[in-house]
Motif scaffolding. Structure first.
Motif, PDB file in Angstrom:
ATOM      1  N   LEU A   1       0.809  -1.243  -0.080  1.00 44.64           N
ATOM      2  CA  LEU A   1      -0.051   0.097  -0.204  1.00 44.64           C
ATOM      3  C   LEU A   1       0.796   1.319   0.132  1.00 44.64           C
ATOM      4  O   LEU A   1       0.462   2.298  -0.560  1.00 44.64           O
ATOM      5  N   ASN A   2       1.954   0.988   0.596  1.00 37.55           N
ATOM      6  CA  ASN A   2       3.030   2.276   0.774  1.00 37.55           C
ATOM      7  C   ASN A   2       3.955   2.532  -0.177  1.00 37.55           C
ATOM      8  O   ASN A   2       4.783   3.229  -0.142  1.00 37.55           O
ATOM      9  N   ASP A   3       3.984   1.375  -1.175  1.00 36.53           N
ATOM     10  CA  ASP A   3       5.025   1.278  -2.182  1.00 36.53           C
ATOM     11  C   ASP A   3       5.230   2.540  -3.121  1.00 36.53           C
ATOM     12  O   ASP A   3       4.126   3.122  -3.417  1.00 36.53           O
ATOM     13  N   ALA A   4       6.282   3.221  -3.322  1.00 38.86           N
ATOM     14  CA  ALA A   4       6.593   4.348  -3.918  1.00 38.86           C
ATOM     15  C   ALA A   4       6.331   4.243  -5.306  1.00 38.86           C
ATOM     16  O   ALA A   4       5.989   5.297  -6.090  1.00 38.86           O
ATOM     17  N   ASN A   5       6.384   3.213  -6.016  1.00 42.02           N
ATOM     18  CA  ASN A   5       6.019   2.820  -7.399  1.00 42.02           C
ATOM     19  C   ASN A   5       5.340   1.706  -7.755  1.00 42.02           C
ATOM     20  O   ASN A   5       5.969   0.395  -8.156  1.00 42.02           O
ATOM     21  N   PRO A   6       4.123   1.359  -7.333  1.00 44.15           N
ATOM     22  CA  PRO A   6       3.320   0.126  -7.348  1.00 44.15           C
ATOM     23  C   PRO A   6       3.166  -0.269  -8.975  1.00 44.15           C
ATOM     24  O   PRO A   6       2.927  -1.344  -9.160  1.00 44.15           O
ATOM     25  N   ALA A   7       3.184   0.607  -9.845  1.00 44.22           N
ATOM     26  CA  ALA A   7       2.977   0.473 -11.232  1.00 44.22           C
ATOM     27  C   ALA A   7       4.074  -0.565 -11.908  1.00 44.22           C
ATOM     28  O   ALA A   7       4.127  -1.168 -12.599  1.00 44.22           O
ATOM     29  N   ARG A   8       5.311  -0.740 -10.774  1.00 45.95           N
ATOM     30  CA  ARG A   8       6.251  -1.813 -11.177  1.00 45.95           C
ATOM     31  C   ARG A   8       5.638  -3.090 -11.062  1.00 45.95           C
ATOM     32  O   ARG A   8       6.296  -4.110 -11.674  1.00 45.95           O
ATOM     33  N   PHE A   9       4.694  -3.530 -10.427  1.00 46.20           N
ATOM     34  CA  PHE A   9       4.199  -4.812 -10.478  1.00 46.20           C
ATOM     35  C   PHE A   9       3.138  -5.104 -11.551  1.00 46.20           C
ATOM     36  O   PHE A   9       2.278  -4.213 -11.867  1.00 46.20           O
ATOM     37  N   ALA A  10       3.505  -6.326 -12.061  1.00 48.03           N
ATOM     38  CA  ALA A  10       2.803  -6.641 -12.922  1.00 48.03           C
ATOM     39  C   ALA A  10       1.401  -7.517 -12.691  1.00 48.03           C
ATOM     40  O   ALA A  10       0.466  -7.944 -13.281  1.00 48.03           O
ATOM     41  N   LEU A  11       1.659  -8.062 -11.406  1.00 52.77           N
ATOM     42  CA  LEU A  11       0.699  -8.865 -10.593  1.00 52.77           C
ATOM     43  C   LEU A  11       0.809  -8.750  -9.248  1.00 52.77           C
ATOM     44  O   LEU A  11       1.864  -8.613  -8.860  1.00 52.77           O
ATOM     45  N   ALA A  12      -0.355  -9.250  -8.684  1.00 56.01           N
ATOM     46  CA  ALA A  12      -0.304  -9.348  -7.246  1.00 56.01           C
ATOM     47  C   ALA A  12      -0.773 -10.688  -6.738  1.00 56.01           C
ATOM     48  O   ALA A  12      -2.083 -10.679  -7.323  1.00 56.01           O
ATOM     49  N   VAL A  13      -0.344 -11.338  -6.070  1.00 55.61           N
ATOM     50  CA  VAL A  13      -0.880 -12.713  -5.693  1.00 55.61           C
ATOM     51  C   VAL A  13      -1.128 -12.689  -4.210  1.00 55.61           C
ATOM     52  O   VAL A  13      -0.661 -12.508  -3.245  1.00 55.61           O
TER      53      VAL A  13
END
Length: 338
Positions: free
Chosen positions: A41-53
């Protein structure tokens, strides 16, 4: 199990099984980041993730916040909660999962379908789906049973397939029935469900990408065009026009103006073309036709012609199943794809 995640960064929510989940993803080429909900939730660049499991045994009270946050950033979520089908959960009862494998290439199966294969004890498969994934599962210990129904070739009776599904599930096995396309588009999925339901065996369904739409797409054809057609009709051509067993109103189809998609129609293509053209108000001989063989595979071949020459082209070019026929103006507009 080969699921192509090469060089993609995947966030795995921390749980007792997160290390195993991460290891599996890494074996598929992913770069994993295991962390608490707060770190995501606090990641500075969540767009770097292609998938959340979300592992099935996750206990975090912030799961829904993770899912909502991923949705806000357009990140797909693989929520595995409630998908545990191990022996303890089933109380010794087997389960059958009907998996649609897509048009053929192993990359085009769904994530859920690939996971089901990876977890299966037994896989009943034919050769129209991603058979290589079943072979890989066999190398990891799964039992593979070939129940192919090759057009005009080897046939395993549906009754025998049904019986084997019941037999293996009754033994407490986690069984997958893998087939090409989608199990419920001329895939006899309902028949298999009915047999299993009558035996008291639980059934899950993982839809597949039907070849009726995906085969034309990978070959460069859009089935609909704004201002050109407002309808798409899918028909099985395994029973020819005029046959007493046919339930298709070919004359009515001939008078429609949209895209007509034929599957299992190689043998009867000539007879179908004839009725489409000879019916009053039917299709013109100049109507574009596209034939896509072995869609998405290395041997994919695309042949185009006019409806009036379809019978000759099928014979001359040696068109073979599996093949999809697209008939209509949309077949005359092919995209150039990379």
């Amino acid at each position: 199990m080969t699921l192509r995640l090469s060089n993609l960064t995947v966030f795995v929510l921390n749980s007792p099984s997160s290390a195993v989940v991460a290891q599996r993803l890494e074996s598929q080429g992913a770069v994993t980041v295991v962390g608490e909900a707060s770190s995501f939730l606090n990641d500075a660049n969540p767009a770097r993730f292609a998938l959340a499991v979300i592992p099935g045994d996750v206990a975090s009270a912030m799961v829904e916040q993770v899912i909502d946050h991923a949705s806000e950033w357009g990140i797909p979520v693989d929520d595995q909660r409630g998908q545990d089908v191990d022996q303890q959960f089933r109380g010794g009862q087997g389960i059958v999962t009907l998996v649609g494998g897509g048009p053929g290439h192993p990359d085009l199966i769904t994530i859920a379908g690939a996971r089901a294969l990876a977890e299966a004890d037994v896989i009943l498969t034919d050769h129209l789906g991603p058979y290589s994934l079943a072979e890989e599962a066999a190398r990891n210990g799964a039992e593979i049973i070939d129940v192919s129904k090759l057009p005009y070739g080897k046939q395993v009776a549906q009754e025998r397939t049904n019986a084997m599904l019941v037999e293996k599930a009754t033994m407490g096995k986690n069984v997958v029935r893998l087939k090409g396309g989608d199990s419920f588009i001329f895939g006899r999925g309902y028949e298999e469900w009915a047999e299993l339901a009558a035996a008291g065996i639980p059934v899950r369904v993982i839809p597949g990408v039907t070849s009726a739409t995906s085969a034309p797409a990978v070959a460069g054809f859009s089935l609909t065009h704004r201002g050109l057609n407002h309808d798409v009709t899918l028909v099985s051509g395994h029973v020819p026009p005029g046959n007493p067993k046919s339930t298709t109103n070919w004359e009515a189809l001939a008078q429609m103006t949209g895209s007509l998609i034929l599957i299992m129609a190689v043998k009867n293509a000539a007879a179908i073309a004839e009725v489409l053209m000879e019916t009053k108000g039917g299709r013109a001989p100049s109507t574009p036709v596209a034939i896509v063989e072995s869609a998405s595979m290395s041997e994919q071949r695309v042949t185009t012609c006019d409806l009036g020459e379809l019978a000759e082209v099928v014979e001359r070019e040696g068109v073979k199943p599996p093949a999809i026929f697209v008939i209509g103006e949309a077949a005359g507009k092919r995209m150039e794809l990379a």
